[in-house]
Write a protein that holds these residues in place. Sequence first.
Motif, short mmCIF file in Angstrom:
data_model
loop_
_atom_site.label_atom_id
_atom_site.label_comp_id
_atom_site.label_asym_id
_atom_site.label_seq_id
_atom_site.Cartn_x
_atom_site.Cartn_y
_atom_site.Cartn_z
N LYS A 150 0.82 -1.13 0.07
CA LYS A 150 0.00 -0.11 -0.02
C LYS A 150 0.84 1.11 0.09
O LYS A 150 1.96 1.31 0.60
N SER A 154 -0.81 2.04 -5.79
CA SER A 154 -1.64 1.25 -4.70
C SER A 154 -2.28 2.40 -3.69
O SER A 154 -2.86 1.75 -3.11
N VAL A 201 -2.89 -5.80 -3.22
CA VAL A 201 -2.52 -4.61 -2.61
C VAL A 201 -2.20 -5.30 -1.22
O VAL A 201 -3.44 -5.89 -0.59
#
Length: 124
Positions: free
Chosen positions: A6, A62, A92
Amino acid sequence: MGTVRKGYTERRTLMITNPGRMPVSFQVDVSALQGTGFRVNLDQIQSLPHRHTIMLEVCFESAHRSRGDVDVLLPIEVAKGPTYNIRLRATVLELSLHLSGQGLEARLEFSPPALKMGWTPQWR
């Protein structure tokens, strides 16, 4: 793209070659990528010569995606020919670290519980 943490961006370069004997024109339907986190640096090619190759860079960002899988078909429409789909996938992953406890009973937990770690050389 595989697993993307992320907040990170991954890039891959795809090579598209014209194996036919005639020049080929095609268009990439970038509208299919809207809101997915994927983007490409190409939208249209006119008269790609026989045995020539172009590079198509695919990026996945992401930062604004929720944890989990992203699976998208990217249509490539060949002029006077068929449409080919390229499947773009990414997962992700959001890492977290939790510390708790007192004294000798402290705990250290990772999420996800199994992390793939690379080898790091030890310098002396």
